[in-house]
Design a protein around this motif. Structure first.
Motif, PDB file in Angstrom:
ATOM      1  N   ASN A  73       0.825  -1.214   0.000  1.00 20.65           N
ATOM      2  CA  ASN A  73       0.000   0.000   0.000  1.00 20.65           C
ATOM      3  C   ASN A  73       0.855   1.258   0.000  1.00 20.65           C
ATOM      4  OD1 ASN A  73      -2.903  -0.947   0.353  1.00 20.65           O
ATOM      5  ND2 ASN A  73      -1.869  -2.056   1.987  1.00 20.65           N
ATOM      6  N   THR A  74       1.882   1.255   0.829  1.00 21.42           N
ATOM      7  CA  THR A  74       2.684   2.462   1.041  1.00 21.42           C
ATOM      8  C   THR A  74       4.088   2.385   0.455  1.00 21.42           C
ATOM      9  OG1 THR A  74       3.595   1.668   3.141  1.00 21.42           O
ATOM     10  CG2 THR A  74       1.477   2.864   3.220  1.00 21.42           C
ATOM     11  N   GLY A  75       4.589   1.181   0.231  1.00 16.53           N
ATOM     12  CA  GLY A  75       5.963   0.995  -0.225  1.00 16.53           C
ATOM     13  C   GLY A  75       6.985   0.986   0.897  1.00 16.53           C
ATOM     14  N   GLU A  76       6.537   1.226   2.135  1.00 11.45           N
ATOM     15  CA  GLU A  76       7.447   1.284   3.281  1.00 11.45           C
ATOM     16  C   GLU A  76       7.983  -0.095   3.654  1.00 11.45           C
ATOM     17  OE1 GLU A  76       8.562   3.888   5.237  1.00 11.45           O
ATOM     18  OE2 GLU A  76       7.564   5.302   3.902  1.00 11.45           O
ATOM     19  N   ALA A  77       9.274  -0.132   4.013  1.00 11.71           N
ATOM     20  CA  ALA A  77       9.868  -1.348   4.556  1.00 11.71           C
ATOM     21  C   ALA A  77       9.296  -1.585   5.944  1.00 11.71           C
ATOM     22  CB  ALA A  77      11.381  -1.225   4.607  1.00 11.71           C
ATOM     23  N   GLN A  78       9.110  -2.829   6.311  1.00 12.43           N
ATOM     24  CA  GLN A  78       8.532  -3.196   7.604  1.00 12.43           C
ATOM     25  C   GLN A  78       9.626  -3.685   8.553  1.00 12.43           C
ATOM     26  OE1 GLN A  78       4.683  -3.206   7.791  1.00 12.43           O
ATOM     27  NE2 GLN A  78       5.534  -1.744   6.360  1.00 12.43           N
ATOM     28  N   GLY A  79       9.379  -3.572   9.819  1.00 10.60           N
ATOM     29  CA  GLY A  79      10.314  -4.077  10.817  1.00 10.60           C
ATOM     30  C   GLY A  79      11.504  -3.154  10.993  1.00 10.60           C
ATOM     31  N   ALA A  80      12.669  -3.740  11.199  1.00  9.53           N
ATOM     32  CA  ALA A  80      13.884  -2.977  11.483  1.00  9.53           C
ATOM     33  C   ALA A  80      14.508  -2.386  10.222  1.00  9.53           C
ATOM     34  CB  ALA A  80      14.899  -3.873  12.184  1.00  9.53           C
ATOM     35  N   ASP A  81      14.069  -2.823   9.067  1.00  8.41           N
ATOM     36  CA  ASP A  81      14.641  -2.344   7.812  1.00  8.41           C
ATOM     37  C   ASP A  81      14.118  -0.949   7.474  1.00  8.41           C
ATOM     38  OD1 ASP A  81      15.901  -4.861   7.455  1.00  8.41           O
ATOM     39  OD2 ASP A  81      14.015  -5.660   6.696  1.00  8.41           O
ATOM     40  N   GLU A  82      14.973  -0.132   6.886  1.00  9.96           N
ATOM     41  CA  GLU A  82      14.583   1.202   6.457  1.00  9.96           C
ATOM     42  C   GLU A  82      14.688   1.287   4.952  1.00  9.96           C
ATOM     43  OE1 GLU A  82      16.407   4.469   8.448  1.00  9.96           O
ATOM     44  OE2 GLU A  82      16.351   3.455  10.379  1.00  9.96           O
ATOM     45  N   GLY A  83      13.664   1.792   4.343  1.00  8.91           N
ATOM     46  CA  GLY A  83      13.667   1.926   2.897  1.00  8.91           C
ATOM     47  C   GLY A  83      12.242   2.031   2.394  1.00  8.91           C
ATOM     48  N   ARG A  84      12.145   2.275   1.116  1.00  9.64           N
ATOM     49  CA  ARG A  84      10.822   2.435   0.508  1.00  9.64           C
ATOM     50  C   ARG A  84      10.945   2.103  -0.973  1.00  9.64           C
ATOM     51  NH1 ARG A  84       7.388   6.877   2.181  1.00  9.64           N
ATOM     52  NH2 ARG A  84       5.463   5.987   1.508  1.00  9.64           N
ATOM     53  N   ILE A  85       9.870   1.527  -1.506  1.00  9.70           N
ATOM     54  CA  ILE A  85       9.771   1.307  -2.940  1.00  9.70           C
ATOM     55  C   ILE A  85       8.649   2.195  -3.471  1.00  9.70           C
ATOM     56  CG2 ILE A  85      10.725  -1.031  -2.976  1.00  9.70           C
ATOM     57  CD1 ILE A  85       7.836  -2.111  -2.943  1.00  9.70           C
ATOM     58  N   ALA A  86       8.779   2.599  -4.719  1.00 13.67           N
ATOM     59  CA  ALA A  86       7.723   3.395  -5.345  1.00 13.67           C
ATOM     60  C   ALA A  86       6.495   2.516  -5.545  1.00 13.67           C
ATOM     61  CB  ALA A  86       8.203   3.935  -6.687  1.00 13.67           C
ATOM     62  N   THR A  87       5.331   3.077  -5.306  1.00 11.09           N
ATOM     63  CA  THR A  87       4.075   2.372  -5.572  1.00 11.09           C
ATOM     64  C   THR A  87       3.297   3.167  -6.617  1.00 11.09           C
ATOM     65  OG1 THR A  87       2.942   3.485  -3.752  1.00 11.09           O
ATOM     66  CG2 THR A  87       3.944   1.328  -3.273  1.00 11.09           C
ATOM     67  N   TYR A  88       2.413   2.472  -7.317  1.00  6.09           N
ATOM     68  CA  TYR A  88       1.651   3.079  -8.408  1.00  6.09           C
ATOM     69  C   TYR A  88       0.181   2.740  -8.249  1.00  6.09           C
ATOM     70  CZ  TYR A  88       6.332   3.461 -10.194  1.00  6.09           C
ATOM     71  OH  TYR A  88       7.663   3.763 -10.313  1.00  6.09           O
ATOM     72  N   PRO A  89      -0.712   3.704  -8.479  1.00  4.80           N
ATOM     73  CA  PRO A  89      -2.152   3.429  -8.358  1.00  4.80           C
ATOM     74  C   PRO A  89      -2.614   2.405  -9.404  1.00  4.80           C
ATOM     75  CG  PRO A  89      -1.737   5.806  -8.361  1.00  4.80           C
ATOM     76  CD  PRO A  89      -0.454   5.132  -8.739  1.00  4.80           C
ATOM     77  N   VAL A  90      -3.310   1.391  -8.919  1.00 10.72           N
ATOM     78  CA  VAL A  90      -3.933   0.390  -9.798  1.00 10.72           C
ATOM     79  C   VAL A  90      -5.339   0.130  -9.301  1.00 10.72           C
ATOM     80  CG1 VAL A  90      -1.853  -0.805 -10.578  1.00 10.72           C
ATOM     81  CG2 VAL A  90      -2.965  -1.542  -8.489  1.00 10.72           C
ATOM     82  N   ARG A  91      -6.174  -0.395 -10.186  1.00 10.67           N
ATOM     83  CA  ARG A  91      -7.522  -0.777  -9.788  1.00 10.67           C
ATOM     84  C   ARG A  91      -7.978  -1.910 -10.692  1.00 10.67           C
ATOM     85  NH1 ARG A  91     -10.908   4.371 -12.201  1.00 10.67           N
ATOM     86  NH2 ARG A  91     -11.266   3.454 -14.239  1.00 10.67           N
ATOM     87  N   LEU A  92      -8.996  -2.616 -10.215  1.00  9.40           N
ATOM     88  CA  LEU A  92      -9.633  -3.674 -11.000  1.00  9.40           C
ATOM     89  C   LEU A  92     -10.961  -3.160 -11.513  1.00  9.40           C
ATOM     90  CD1 LEU A  92      -9.045  -6.930  -8.938  1.00  9.40           C
ATOM     91  CD2 LEU A  92      -8.116  -6.372 -11.182  1.00  9.40           C
ATOM     92  N   GLU A  93     -11.236  -3.400 -12.787  1.00  6.01           N
ATOM     93  CA  GLU A  93     -12.505  -3.028 -13.391  1.00  6.01           C
ATOM     94  C   GLU A  93     -12.895  -4.145 -14.356  1.00  6.01           C
ATOM     95  OE1 GLU A  93     -13.536   0.435 -16.417  1.00  6.01           O
ATOM     96  OE2 GLU A  93     -13.140   1.197 -14.392  1.00  6.01           O
ATOM     97  N   ASN A  94     -13.975  -4.864 -14.024  1.00  5.25           N
ATOM     98  CA  ASN A  94     -14.415  -6.003 -14.841  1.00  5.25           C
ATOM     99  C   ASN A  94     -13.290  -7.025 -15.020  1.00  5.25           C
ATOM    100  OD1 ASN A  94     -17.014  -4.908 -15.215  1.00  5.25           O
ATOM    101  ND2 ASN A  94     -16.235  -3.632 -16.873  1.00  5.25           N
ATOM    102  N   ASN A  95     -12.560  -7.289 -13.936  1.00  8.69           N
ATOM    103  CA  ASN A  95     -11.440  -8.227 -13.903  1.00  8.69           C
ATOM    104  C   ASN A  95     -10.251  -7.810 -14.757  1.00  8.69           C
ATOM    105  OD1 ASN A  95     -12.455 -10.082 -12.000  1.00  8.69           O
ATOM    106  ND2 ASN A  95     -13.795 -10.916 -13.576  1.00  8.69           N
TER     107      ASN A  95
END
Length: 110
Positions: A73-95
């Motif tokens: 959802n956010t691209g944030e690293a979880q736990g003790a790791d620090e970092g982030r990945i870029a995320t892009y808006p997506v959606r489903l429409e009629n599969n």
């Protein structure tokens, strides 16, 4: 938003990913067990691991190289790791999976 159709949800295995090649680099498109889709940079900021080859669990992906975990959802690293990945808006429409083309043009995927 400029929504671009990038394929059918069934093109991505449950708990898997597929790569979307763009002029800015590869974007990983993930599918969860709940048939949700997410799009993010394919490269882990730690060592460049291919996130599309990682383990999808819940709304997270674990890098296959060193087990860094990222929230899709956010691209944030979880736990003790620090970092982030870029995320892009997506959606489903009629599969069909749609990605925001404007966001893809404005950011760097790798």
């Amino acid at each position: 938003m400029n929504w671009i159709d990038i394929g059918h949800v069934e093109d991505i295995p449950v708990l898997g990913a597929r790569l979307l090649k763009t002029r800015i680099g590869c974007i990983a498109v993930f599918r969860t067990a709940e048939a949700e889709v997410f799009a993010a940079s394919n490269a882990c900021p730690h060592k460049g691991g291919p996130l599309a080859e990682g383990i999808v669990h819940g709304q997270k992906v674990t890098c296959p190289l060193h087990n860094w975990v990222f929230d899709l959802n956010t691209g944030e690293a979880q736990g003790a790791d620090e970092g982030r990945i870029a995320t892009y808006p997506v959606r489903l429409e009629n599969n069909r999976i749609l990605i925001d083309g404007d966001a893809v043009e404005q950011r760097s995927a790798a």
